[in-house]
Design a protein around this motif. Structure first.
Motif, PDB file in Angstrom:
ATOM      1  N   TYR A   1      38.006  39.843  40.021  1.00  0.00           N
ATOM      2  CA  TYR A   1      39.262  39.600  40.713  1.00  0.00           C
ATOM      3  C   TYR A   1      39.289  40.198  42.121  1.00  0.00           C
TER       4      TYR A   1
ATOM      5  N   SER B   1      38.953  34.524  45.145  1.00  0.00           N
ATOM      6  CA  SER B   1      39.707  33.312  44.794  1.00  0.00           C
ATOM      7  C   SER B   1      40.053  33.333  43.301  1.00  0.00           C
ATOM      8  N   ARG B   2      39.147  33.878  42.495  1.00  0.00           N
ATOM      9  CA  ARG B   2      39.431  33.998  41.054  1.00  0.00           C
ATOM     10  C   ARG B   2      40.612  34.941  40.818  1.00  0.00           C
TER      11      ARG B   2
ATOM     12  N   ARG C   1      43.039  35.661  42.961  1.00  0.00           N
ATOM     13  CA  ARG C   1      44.253  35.038  43.482  1.00  0.00           C
ATOM     14  C   ARG C   1      44.782  34.003  42.485  1.00  0.00           C
ATOM     15  N   THR C   2      43.883  33.216  41.916  1.00  0.00           N
ATOM     16  CA  THR C   2      44.273  32.213  40.919  1.00  0.00           C
ATOM     17  C   THR C   2      44.864  32.891  39.680  1.00  0.00           C
TER      18      THR C   2
ATOM     19  N   GLU D   1      48.390  34.226  40.593  1.00  0.00           N
ATOM     20  CA  GLU D   1      49.365  33.138  40.674  1.00  0.00           C
ATOM     21  C   GLU D   1      49.723  32.606  39.286  1.00  0.00           C
ATOM     22  N   GLY D   2      48.723  32.505  38.414  1.00  0.00           N
ATOM     23  CA  GLY D   2      48.979  32.065  37.040  1.00  0.00           C
ATOM     24  C   GLY D   2      49.826  33.058  36.276  1.00  0.00           C
TER      25      GLY D   2
END
Length: 127
Positions: free
Chosen positions: A57, A77-78, A80-81, A84-85
């Motif tokens: 992360y 990016s992992r 951030r995803t 957000e999830g």
């Protein structure tokens, strides 16, 4: 109640959630900035950063050397995803609880009226 899709047990503890939320608002952050913003000790922050880095992360970059060594951190990016999830899952939980969170609303006026009647009755009794 089932756990909504996107809920991330790794991010959920308040300290990690605070770290990830802070990093989500920037590209890179210096270690002292994160530490001071969240009022954490060096060791507590290091432990949380390590856990998040192991999960993919965060990216941690050390620059310079000696006394001028700086540690910079960013969300991948992992990460951030995942953040957000997780936020979306928390919103789903809160929104799902919304209609049942106000069961006393319909009876509130009646309760006020009853209280008003009691106060009025006590006032008349004291005359």
């Amino acid at each position: 109640m089932s756990t909504p899709s996107g809920f991330d047990e790794l991010i959920h503890p308040s300290t990690r959630l605070s770290v990830v939320a802070l990093l989500a608002a920037t590209e890179w952050a210096d270690f002292p900035f994160i530490r001071d913003s969240l009022s954490l000790s060096d060791s507590a922050l290091s432990k949380q950063l390590h856990t998040l880095e192991e999960a993919g992360y965060l990216e941690i970059r050390k620059e310079g050397g000696g006394r001028k060594r700086r540690t910079k951190v960013r969300l991948t990016s992992r990460g951030r995803t995942a953040f957000e999830g997780h936020v979306a899952a928390l919103r789903a939980i809160v929104e799902g609880a919304g209609p049942t969170a106000t069961p006393t609303s319909p009876t509130e006026p009646a309760a006020k009226a009853a209280t008003g009647e009691r106060h009025q009755h006590h006032a008349e009794a004291g005359r």
